[in-house]
Design a protein around this motif. Sequence first.
Motif, PDB file in Angstrom:
ATOM      1  N   VAL A 156       0.854  -1.180   0.000  1.00  0.00           N
ATOM      2  CA  VAL A 156       0.000   0.000   0.000  1.00  0.00           C
ATOM      3  C   VAL A 156       0.893   1.233   0.000  1.00  0.00           C
ATOM      4  CG1 VAL A 156      -1.904  -1.168   1.216  1.00  0.00           C
ATOM      5  CG2 VAL A 156      -0.225   0.106   2.517  1.00  0.00           C
ATOM      6  N   PRO A 157       0.365   2.365  -0.402  1.00  0.00           N
ATOM      7  CA  PRO A 157       1.149   3.598  -0.318  1.00  0.00           C
ATOM      8  C   PRO A 157       1.474   3.932   1.144  1.00  0.00           C
ATOM      9  CG  PRO A 157      -0.784   3.904  -1.692  1.00  0.00           C
ATOM     10  CD  PRO A 157      -0.922   2.567  -1.042  1.00  0.00           C
ATOM     11  N   ARG A 158       2.619   4.542   1.359  1.00  0.00           N
ATOM     12  CA  ARG A 158       3.043   4.925   2.708  1.00  0.00           C
ATOM     13  C   ARG A 158       2.016   5.837   3.376  1.00  0.00           C
ATOM     14  NH1 ARG A 158       7.741   4.327   5.144  1.00  0.00           N
ATOM     15  NH2 ARG A 158       8.825   3.708   3.263  1.00  0.00           N
ATOM     16  N   THR A 159       1.238   6.583   2.584  1.00  0.00           N
ATOM     17  CA  THR A 159       0.237   7.502   3.141  1.00  0.00           C
ATOM     18  C   THR A 159      -0.908   6.776   3.839  1.00  0.00           C
ATOM     19  OG1 THR A 159      -0.898   7.580   1.010  1.00  0.00           O
ATOM     20  CG2 THR A 159       0.717   9.317   1.460  1.00  0.00           C
ATOM     21  N   ALA A 160      -1.039   5.470   3.648  1.00  0.00           N
ATOM     22  CA  ALA A 160      -2.099   4.709   4.308  1.00  0.00           C
ATOM     23  C   ALA A 160      -1.774   4.431   5.770  1.00  0.00           C
ATOM     24  CB  ALA A 160      -2.326   3.378   3.581  1.00  0.00           C
ATOM     25  N   ILE A 161      -0.488   4.503   6.135  1.00  0.00           N
ATOM     26  CA  ILE A 161      -0.049   4.187   7.490  1.00  0.00           C
ATOM     27  C   ILE A 161      -0.074   5.448   8.355  1.00  0.00           C
ATOM     28  CG2 ILE A 161       1.821   3.264   8.897  1.00  0.00           C
ATOM     29  CD1 ILE A 161       0.652   1.199   6.977  1.00  0.00           C
ATOM     30  N   VAL A 162      -0.696   5.340   9.506  1.00  0.00           N
ATOM     31  CA  VAL A 162      -0.737   6.432  10.474  1.00  0.00           C
ATOM     32  C   VAL A 162      -0.045   5.939  11.732  1.00  0.00           C
ATOM     33  CG1 VAL A 162      -2.237   7.946  11.815  1.00  0.00           C
ATOM     34  CG2 VAL A 162      -2.929   7.246   9.530  1.00  0.00           C
ATOM     35  N   ARG A 163       0.749   6.794  12.352  1.00  0.00           N
ATOM     36  CA  ARG A 163       1.453   6.413  13.577  1.00  0.00           C
ATOM     37  C   ARG A 163       0.770   7.061  14.773  1.00  0.00           C
ATOM     38  NH1 ARG A 163       7.520   5.471  13.481  1.00  0.00           N
ATOM     39  NH2 ARG A 163       6.597   3.729  12.419  1.00  0.00           N
ATOM     40  N   ALA A 164       0.399   6.237  15.749  1.00  0.00           N
ATOM     41  CA  ALA A 164      -0.242   6.715  16.975  1.00  0.00           C
ATOM     42  C   ALA A 164       0.809   7.362  17.880  1.00  0.00           C
ATOM     43  CB  ALA A 164      -0.918   5.555  17.695  1.00  0.00           C
ATOM     44  N   SER A 165       0.350   8.056  18.907  1.00  0.00           N
ATOM     45  CA  SER A 165       1.274   8.728  19.822  1.00  0.00           C
ATOM     46  C   SER A 165       2.157   7.728  20.572  1.00  0.00           C
ATOM     47  CB  SER A 165       0.498   9.591  20.812  1.00  0.00           C
ATOM     48  OG  SER A 165      -0.407   8.790  21.550  1.00  0.00           O
ATOM     49  N   ASN A 166       1.721   6.481  20.703  1.00  0.00           N
ATOM     50  CA  ASN A 166       2.519   5.458  21.375  1.00  0.00           C
ATOM     51  C   ASN A 166       3.498   4.760  20.427  1.00  0.00           C
ATOM     52  OD1 ASN A 166       0.845   3.823  19.865  1.00  0.00           O
ATOM     53  ND2 ASN A 166       0.026   2.683  21.601  1.00  0.00           N
ATOM     54  N   GLY A 167       3.527   5.167  19.148  1.00  0.00           N
ATOM     55  CA  GLY A 167       4.444   4.596  18.172  1.00  0.00           C
ATOM     56  C   GLY A 167       3.877   3.454  17.360  1.00  0.00           C
ATOM     57  N   GLN A 168       2.672   3.009  17.681  1.00  0.00           N
ATOM     58  CA  GLN A 168       2.021   1.909  16.952  1.00  0.00           C
ATOM     59  C   GLN A 168       1.538   2.397  15.584  1.00  0.00           C
ATOM     60  OE1 GLN A 168       1.281  -1.502  17.667  1.00  0.00           O
ATOM     61  NE2 GLN A 168       0.602  -1.425  15.557  1.00  0.00           N
ATOM     62  N   ASP A 169       1.816   1.629  14.542  1.00  0.00           N
ATOM     63  CA  ASP A 169       1.304   1.933  13.204  1.00  0.00           C
ATOM     64  C   ASP A 169      -0.088   1.350  13.065  1.00  0.00           C
ATOM     65  OD1 ASP A 169       3.650   3.174  12.409  1.00  0.00           O
ATOM     66  OD2 ASP A 169       4.493   1.350  11.559  1.00  0.00           O
ATOM     67  N   PHE A 170      -0.958   2.061  12.362  1.00  0.00           N
ATOM     68  CA  PHE A 170      -2.281   1.529  12.077  1.00  0.00           C
ATOM     69  C   PHE A 170      -2.801   2.078  10.769  1.00  0.00           C
ATOM     70  CE2 PHE A 170      -3.045   5.314  14.580  1.00  0.00           C
ATOM     71  CZ  PHE A 170      -4.154   5.905  14.022  1.00  0.00           C
ATOM     72  N   VAL A 171      -3.832   1.402  10.239  1.00  0.00           N
ATOM     73  CA  VAL A 171      -4.530   1.837   9.034  1.00  0.00           C
ATOM     74  C   VAL A 171      -6.007   1.970   9.378  1.00  0.00           C
ATOM     75  CG1 VAL A 171      -2.905   0.752   7.432  1.00  0.00           C
ATOM     76  CG2 VAL A 171      -4.917  -0.514   8.181  1.00  0.00           C
TER      77      VAL A 171
END
Length: 64
Positions: A1-16
Amino acid sequence: VPRTAIVRASNGQDFVFEHTGAERFEPRPVRAEPLDGERVLIAAGIEPGKRVVIQGAELLDHVR
């Protein structure tokens, strides 16, 4: 997927954000691995064939 689909939470966890219904998007934690400068591989956390937000995911993060 494009890198823009990944969001990083304040705790460092990646999510979509998975599209689960009309106007409904659910955050799903994932493990992402870089492929190149623009794309990542989602190695775990969401099943193949699921619809995820690839543009504007950061905006959804601010709205929720």
